[in-house]
Design an enzyme around this catalytic site. Structure first.
Site, PDB file in Angstrom:
ATOM      1  N   GLY A  27       0.825  -1.200   0.000  1.00 26.92           N
ATOM      2  CA  GLY A  27       0.000   0.000   0.000  1.00 26.92           C
ATOM      3  C   GLY A  27       0.860   1.250   0.000  1.00 26.92           C
ATOM      4  N   GLY A 120       5.617  -2.284   3.734  1.00 30.94           N
ATOM      5  CA  GLY A 120       5.208  -2.813   5.024  1.00 30.94           C
ATOM      6  C   GLY A 120       5.922  -4.094   5.380  1.00 30.94           C
ATOM      7  N   GLY A 122       5.046  -7.210   5.109  1.00 34.14           N
ATOM      8  CA  GLY A 122       5.018  -8.256   4.086  1.00 34.14           C
ATOM      9  C   GLY A 122       6.053  -8.017   3.005  1.00 34.14           C
ATOM     10  CB  SER A 166       2.855   0.966   6.875  1.00 35.18           C
ATOM     11  OG  SER A 166       1.620   0.603   7.452  1.00 35.18           O
ATOM     12  CG  ASP A 168      -2.200   0.368   8.534  1.00 36.94           C
ATOM     13  OD1 ASP A 168      -3.047   1.254   8.373  1.00 36.94           O
ATOM     14  OD2 ASP A 168      -2.110  -0.626   7.801  1.00 36.94           O
ATOM     15  CD  GLN A 302      -8.082   6.388   7.696  1.00 37.75           C
ATOM     16  OE1 GLN A 302      -7.736   6.193   8.835  1.00 37.75           O
ATOM     17  NE2 GLN A 302      -8.806   5.510   7.013  1.00 37.75           N
ATOM     18  NE  ARG A 303      -4.012   2.647   1.940  1.00 39.20           N
ATOM     19  CZ  ARG A 303      -3.050   2.022   2.601  1.00 39.20           C
ATOM     20  NH1 ARG A 303      -1.854   2.574   2.673  1.00 39.20           N
ATOM     21  NH2 ARG A 303      -3.270   0.877   3.193  1.00 39.20           N
ATOM     22  N   GLY A 576      13.616  33.445  16.069  1.00 40.31           N
ATOM     23  CA  GLY A 576      14.611  34.199  16.844  1.00 40.31           C
ATOM     24  C   GLY A 576      16.001  33.903  16.311  1.00 40.31           C
ATOM     25  CG  HIS A 662       3.070  37.487  14.134  1.00 44.50           C
ATOM     26  ND1 HIS A 662       3.825  38.545  13.662  1.00 44.50           N
ATOM     27  CD2 HIS A 662       3.353  37.390  15.449  1.00 44.50           C
ATOM     28  CE1 HIS A 662       4.517  39.072  14.656  1.00 44.50           C
ATOM     29  NE2 HIS A 662       4.256  38.399  15.749  1.00 44.50           N
TER      30      HIS A 662
END
Length: 780
Positions: A27, A120, A122, A166, A168, A302-303, A576, A662
């Site tokens: 993924g 991931g 896997g 990932s 997750d 979310q991805r 600063g 700012h």
């Protein structure tokens, strides 16, 4: 860190004669492109040939045009893109030995013996299997006549390094995986958007967070938005949770709350293993309480989207470390994964991490949920413990008779309110009476002090600025009045949330103890400033929000040059005298230079930078970005640098100037700042509670030891309390910065990725660390 055996090794020659391939698998996750970009550019910097493998392992098996040489320009303008530009695919072919033979043949023909895999568990497990079988695959290829014995000899060993991409955060051994922070941004953006309208109508919101294995996203989202309840598989609710939930929601409404938020992770279960779904909870709340309830399911949103500054920096740092790990590896070095521990990049044996990840799954399958929480690691465990304390414990019936005051000092920043909320709620849970001090030390001196309760701070987690009000006034000239009000309001402990003024103000209060006995109370300073310049902490609340603001603004600025071409932007940042924002934003936005006070520069350096941009305009990349910290040099002002670049670039490029001002202090806090502030606020109360017990003598509180007034800060891998007095030696009071700053070691990475001819220090490197202890049942 340890000394390298070859401290004189020239990093620009480490990769000569070697080839590196980089692929993304499984993924997609935001930040993968930053990791690819860093791997390519640092690989080329070392003299190696670098190849893209398009479409993950499928491209490795198919070969041909799927494996192409990468160039410096080919990874330009990748940082701000979500997903993975080189593609990713699930590959059945690579799971078979025949498929892996094809992949090996393709690599051998191109002379590639170093493989960087971003994916991931896997994907990384597949990479390790590929490496383990390598010699056997080559032998079979020689027997089949696909490669020659000479080719097999030249490619006799395959080095593998992994980076975990990932959303997750489901890989054990790293605090954060690439993509997790960006996914949290998407979730919180959605929750913020729907809660603003829901609050008006008094609606209960159910948010289903879809994650595959680890429910980190659901847990941290619950902390970051101040959710009333979170359901995660790692910690099923106790029997009778339905009654507990309804009581809690009713109690919240009776206190005046118009909004409730419940986060439900995909795969949430009860203690007897039965699924808990958002539909089930909605029916429960609607039938029993009659609440108007809405459900939002977060899928692939979310991805998506632009990666956060954190994920860009994480991906960049991981990519650099991955290349170094590949080129330093020997045939005896196990396949490793580059991980994040605190603010440090570490190398861990890949299969140890995979094993612990599998152990988590096994522990959950057998109902050993406490063990699963521990196996997830300290980061997950700390988040869970903080959530439990703030969300599931009711205030005690018996009071402690302790009064704790909380105040904000210095310039406002995003996350201050989250810290106040956590401190107030945790204080009430401990049985203390909490008091709010308005307008900093001015308010403490003038009696602007009032009780603050649980309901008052509801909804503060996502608010920017400072609800309590804040001023830069130091207590030095107000000590008499302050001591009188400490006595008048019977204050026993003080939490000071702010920037460098909070640190200095705390010191002045400690020094005043000799004259004013009222000052002999425990005090804790929580760093909160966009400048990230408080001694005793690697990070300050608010800095991440400011960094994301700068990064997203730079993205827009760079994009505006897409049509005009040949344009250089000069951008002034806050901070600063501290160059943290300029440096980290430079890394996140892909700047060509970042001028800071800590790294002195002269007119010859400016000339070099201009010449660098002139050469850059001859390539396909015809835009430049220069960041300047506001106080980096009194004479080389933003106007001076703008005029210099405009004059020297005449006929080659034109310039534009932007002073962000700012806007860097405003906005809603990022998930990192909300979560960080929440943990800091809660931890400060727990520390004060213990310190008050130590300081209770003869019926009253008396604290005059150095360790009774501390800065609570993140140091490398842990939140630690350090006495204010102990930090003076590491403070440059004139310029309001710590004398040692960890992020300065990252600056060479920014310059190398911008194609400057500098030397990367290889005298120190990350050791291979171990995940498992001897019993193999928890993370160190």
């Amino acid at each position: 860190m340890s000394k390298d055996l070859h401290p004189t090794m020239d990093p620009t020659k480490m990769g000569i004669g070697r080839s590196i391939a980089v692929l993304t698998s499984g993924g997609d996750a935001q930040g993968m492109n930053a990791a690819v970009r860093a791997t390519v550019r640092v690989g080329l910097y070392t003299g190696a040939k670098v190849y893209f493998v398009h479409e993950g392992y499928q491209g490795l098996v198919d070969g041909g045009d799927h494996i192409r040489p990468a160039t410096w320009e080919s990874v330009s303008m990748m940082l701000q893109l979500g997903g993975t530009v080189i593609g990713s695919a699930r590959c059945k072919d690579f799971r078979s030995r025949e498929g892996r033979m094809k992949a090996a043949c393709n690599l051998v023909k191109l002379g590639i013996t170093n493989l960087c895999v971003i994916g991931g568990d896997g994907s990384l497990t597949g990479a390790n299997q590929f490496r383990t079988e390598w010699s056997g695959l080559l032998a079979d290829l020689v027997r089949a006549g696909k490669i020659t014995a000479e080719e097999a000899k030249k490619s006799s060993h395959l080095n593998i390094v992994g980076m975990v991409g990932s959303i997750d955060n489901d890989f054990c051994g790293t605090d954060m995986t690439i993509g997790t922070d960006s996914a949290l941004h998407r979730i919180i953006e959605v929750v913020d958007a729907i809660t603003t309208t829901a609050q008006r109508h008094g609606v209960l919101i159910l948010v289903l967070v879809c994650v595959r294995c680890c429910r980190y996203l659901a847990l941290v989202s619950a902390l970051a938005c101040g959710a009333d309840w979170v359901f995660i598989p790692e910690m099923p609710p106790d029997d009778g949770w339905e009654n507990h939930l309804c009581r809690r929601l009713t109690d919240q409404r009776s206190r005046g709350s118009r909004l409730n938020v419940i986060i439900v992770a995909e795969g949430a279960i009860s203690s007897d293993g039965k699924p808990i779904t958002s539909d089930q909870i909605k029916k429960l709340v609607t039938d029993r309480l009659g609440f108007d309830t809405r459900t939002t399911i977060l899928g692939h949103v979310q991805r998506g989207g632009t990666p956060s500054a954190f994920d860009r920096i994480l991906g960049s740092r991981m990519g650099v470390e991955a290349v170094m790990a590949l080129l330093e590896a020997t045939p005896d070095t196990p396949a490793c994964v580059v991980s994040l521990s605190g603010n440090q990049a570490v190398r861990l044996p890949l299969m140890e991490c995979v094993q612990v990840t599998k152990d988590v799954t096994a522990a959950m399958a057998s109902g050993k949920f406490d063990e699963a929480i521990k196996l997830r690691g300290k980061s997950f465990e700390n988040n869970w413990n903080t959530y439990k304390l703030l969300a599931h414990i009711n205030p005690p019936d018996v009071k402690s008779n302790i009064n704790v005051a909380v105040m904000n000092i210095g310039a406002p920043c995003a996350g201050m309110n989250a810290a106040v909320r956590a401190a107030v709620k945790m204080g009430i849970i401990q049985g203390h009476s909490m008091f709010a001090v308005h307008d900093g030390f001015d308010g403490l001196a003038h009696g602007q002090i009032e009780p603050i309760n649980w309901t008052t701070v509801s909804g503060w987690t996502g608010k920017g600025g400072s609800v309590l009000g804040t001023k830069r006034t130091l207590p030095g000239k107000l000590l008499e009045e302050i001591s009188e009000n400490i006595a008048k309001f019977n204050l026993h402990a003080l939490i000071i949330i702010g920037g460098f003024e909070a640190y200095v103000g705390g010191l002045e209060m400690v020094q005043a103890r000799e004259k004013y006995e009222e000052m002999c109370i425990p005090m804790v300073v929580i760093p909160a400033t966009v400048s990230n310049n408080v001694p005793g902490s690697d990070f300050s609340i608010g800095a991440d929000t400011a960094l994301n603001t700068i990064t997203s603004t730079c993205d827009r600025i760079k994009q505006s040059a897409a049509g005009t071409k040949r344009r250089v932007f000069i951008v002034e940042t806050m901070g600063g005298y501290c160059g943290y924002l300029a440096t980290m934003a430079g890394l996140a936005a892909g700047a060509d230079a970042a001028y800071i006070y800590e790294e002195k520069f002269n007119i010859r350096d400016l000339e070099t930078n201009v010449e660098h941009l002139v050469e850059k305009m001859k390539t396909t990349v015809k835009r430049g970005l220069i960041l300047r910290n506001e106080n980096c040099n009194a004479n080389y002002t933003t106007d001076f640098i703008f005029n210099l670049y405009s004059e020297e670039g005449r006929g080659v490029f034109d310039c534009r100037k932007n002073i962000l001002g700012h806007m860097q202090q405003g906005g809603t806090p990022t998930p990192f700042d909300r979560n960080f502030a929440t943990k800091m606020g809660a931890k400060s109360i727990l520390w004060l509670t213990e310190k008050l017990k130590e300081c209770y003598r003869h019926g009253r509180i008396f604290a005059n030891t150095p360790d009774s007034a501390c800065v609570l800060g993140m140091r490398k891998r842990a939140l630690t309390f350090q006495p204010l007095d102990d930090l003076k030696a590491d403070t440059d009071f004139e310029h309001r910065i710590p004398k040692t700053q960890w992020w300065l070691k990252i600056r060479p990475i920014m310059k190398i990725l911008a194609k400057y001819d500098i030397k990367l220090d290889t005298s120190e490197h990350a050791d291979m660390e171990h995940v498992l202890n001897k019993r193999g049942n928890h993370l160190k």
